[in-house]
Design a protein around this motif. Sequence first.
Motif, PDB file in Angstrom:
ATOM      1  N   ARG A  69       0.813  -1.129  -0.076  1.00 42.18           N
ATOM      2  CA  ARG A  69      -0.045  -0.042  -0.021  1.00 42.18           C
ATOM      3  C   ARG A  69       1.098   1.261  -0.123  1.00 42.18           C
ATOM      4  N   ASN A  70       0.539   2.172  -0.666  1.00 37.85           N
ATOM      5  CA  ASN A  70       1.437   3.407  -0.848  1.00 37.85           C
ATOM      6  C   ASN A  70       0.342   4.739  -0.545  1.00 37.85           C
ATOM      7  N   PRO A  71      -0.103   4.872   0.438  1.00 34.48           N
ATOM      8  CA  PRO A  71      -1.188   6.143   0.811  1.00 34.48           C
ATOM      9  C   PRO A  71      -0.467   7.422   0.355  1.00 34.48           C
ATOM     10  N   ILE A  72      -1.353   8.539   0.547  1.00 37.63           N
ATOM     11  CA  ILE A  72      -0.542   9.908   0.262  1.00 37.63           C
ATOM     12  C   ILE A  72       0.225  10.057   1.176  1.00 37.63           C
ATOM     13  N   SER A  73       0.143   9.658   2.429  1.00 34.53           N
ATOM     14  CA  SER A  73       1.261  10.023   3.617  1.00 34.53           C
ATOM     15  C   SER A  73       1.264   8.718   4.573  1.00 34.53           C
ATOM     16  N   THR A  74       2.277   8.485   4.783  1.00 36.46           N
ATOM     17  CA  THR A  74       2.624   7.613   5.883  1.00 36.46           C
ATOM     18  C   THR A  74       3.545   8.099   7.182  1.00 36.46           C
ATOM     19  N   TYR A  75       3.357   7.571   8.465  1.00 31.75           N
ATOM     20  CA  TYR A  75       4.302   8.387   9.267  1.00 31.75           C
ATOM     21  C   TYR A  75       5.590   8.202   9.125  1.00 31.75           C
ATOM     22  N   ASP A 146      -0.479  16.141  10.949  1.00 26.00           N
ATOM     23  CA  ASP A 146      -1.909  15.767  10.668  1.00 26.00           C
ATOM     24  C   ASP A 146      -2.706  16.883  10.844  1.00 26.00           C
ATOM     25  N   TYR A 147      -2.372  17.899  11.206  1.00 24.53           N
ATOM     26  CA  TYR A 147      -3.243  19.393  11.329  1.00 24.53           C
ATOM     27  C   TYR A 147      -3.447  19.791   9.808  1.00 24.53           C
ATOM     28  N   PHE A 148      -2.028  20.108   9.156  1.00 31.55           N
ATOM     29  CA  PHE A 148      -2.183  20.751   8.023  1.00 31.55           C
ATOM     30  C   PHE A 148      -2.847  19.539   6.869  1.00 31.55           C
ATOM     31  N   LEU A 149      -2.615  18.103   7.188  1.00 28.12           N
ATOM     32  CA  LEU A 149      -2.946  17.101   6.214  1.00 28.12           C
ATOM     33  C   LEU A 149      -4.625  17.373   6.106  1.00 28.12           C
ATOM     34  N   GLY A 150      -5.366  17.585   7.332  1.00 27.31           N
ATOM     35  CA  GLY A 150      -6.639  17.764   7.399  1.00 27.31           C
ATOM     36  C   GLY A 150      -7.077  19.100   6.855  1.00 27.31           C
ATOM     37  N   LYS A 151      -6.226  20.121   7.342  1.00 30.41           N
ATOM     38  CA  LYS A 151      -6.687  21.388   6.859  1.00 30.41           C
ATOM     39  C   LYS A 151      -6.528  21.661   5.489  1.00 30.41           C
ATOM     40  N   LEU A 152      -5.701  21.271   4.678  1.00 29.06           N
ATOM     41  CA  LEU A 152      -5.300  21.413   3.364  1.00 29.06           C
ATOM     42  C   LEU A 152      -6.216  20.662   2.376  1.00 29.06           C
ATOM     43  N   LYS A 153      -6.455  19.331   3.160  1.00 24.53           N
ATOM     44  CA  LYS A 153      -7.185  18.233   2.267  1.00 24.53           C
ATOM     45  C   LYS A 153      -6.015  17.498   1.499  1.00 24.53           C
ATOM     46  N   VAL A 155      -5.556  16.506  -1.647  1.00 26.38           N
ATOM     47  CA  VAL A 155      -4.853  16.626  -2.892  1.00 26.38           C
ATOM     48  C   VAL A 155      -3.967  17.863  -2.874  1.00 26.38           C
ATOM     49  N   LYS A 156      -4.460  18.850  -2.204  1.00 33.04           N
ATOM     50  CA  LYS A 156      -3.659  20.176  -2.129  1.00 33.04           C
ATOM     51  C   LYS A 156      -2.391  19.813  -1.046  1.00 33.04           C
ATOM     52  N   TRP A 157      -2.293  19.097  -0.114  1.00 27.72           N
ATOM     53  CA  TRP A 157      -1.529  18.705   1.006  1.00 27.72           C
ATOM     54  C   TRP A 157      -0.291  17.819   0.094  1.00 27.72           C
ATOM     55  N   LYS A 158      -0.811  17.084  -0.801  1.00 28.05           N
ATOM     56  CA  LYS A 158       0.322  16.282  -1.665  1.00 28.05           C
ATOM     57  C   LYS A 158       0.850  17.012  -2.658  1.00 28.05           C
ATOM     58  N   ASN A 159       0.157  17.906  -3.410  1.00 28.05           N
ATOM     59  CA  ASN A 159       0.759  18.952  -4.429  1.00 28.05           C
ATOM     60  C   ASN A 159       1.728  19.631  -3.575  1.00 28.05           C
ATOM     61  N   LEU A 160       1.531  20.223  -2.346  1.00 25.53           N
ATOM     62  CA  LEU A 160       2.519  20.981  -1.763  1.00 25.53           C
ATOM     63  C   LEU A 160       3.783  20.040  -1.327  1.00 25.53           C
ATOM     64  N   GLN A 161       3.540  18.900  -1.134  1.00 22.11           N
ATOM     65  CA  GLN A 161       4.518  17.764  -0.687  1.00 22.11           C
ATOM     66  C   GLN A 161       5.545  17.658  -1.727  1.00 22.11           C
TER      67      GLN A 161
END
Length: 215
Positions: A69-75, A146-153, A155-161
């Motif tokens: 599995r390759n989710p958008i974010s992993t710890y 996790d705060y910004f991941l939830g705040k930005l949603k 797709v937008k969070w991944k684009n910034l990453q």
Amino acid sequence: MKSSILKRFRVHYIPMLVASMIFCLTFYVLWKPPLPAIPFVTYTSGYLSIFFLAVSLLLGPANLILKHRNPISTYIRRDIGIVGGTFGVIHSSVGLFMHFTGRPWLYFVEEAGGGFAIRLGNFGLANYTGLFGVLILFLLLTISNDYFLGKLKAVKWKNLQRFTYPMFLLVVAHSIFYRLNADKEDLIIYLYLPMFLVVLVFQLIGIWIKLKKRV
């Protein structure tokens, strides 16, 4: 939530910090004569930063290759990036005291004809690539929670990453320009270019796997 943070600290951060301490101790013992504090912190934090950042960029493609599995974010990927980014900030901050003590602007401009001119050459390019790289690092460190991941949603969070990719290019370029400025190409050949090529190959394989799945 508290137990999750403690688990991450125990499973992720402590092993990385212990490994970093072992590296620093080995570096100190092997470098003869021993370096003063500022060069020692600057060099070791720089090497550790580029290593951890490279590893963070390998995890996503490795998951795809191994069909995990390759989710958008992993710890684990996020924590490795945080450690690498933190070392990068330390490297940039302490490195300002390597030369021009009390006049850090001289890393980017040079005195010329009673005024200032943009500092060019390998030294200037090393400083500018390092500056832009650490600015991106600040952005990535700010949103790596996790705060910004939830705040930005997602797709937008991944684009910034995805700014991680140009940041890594800037870090590699920064390292190469500094070695060229010092007329020491050994690490360019044996460390920086191989590291960059490994990351590039893994990223291209990851892109190919993603495109293949869409067909």
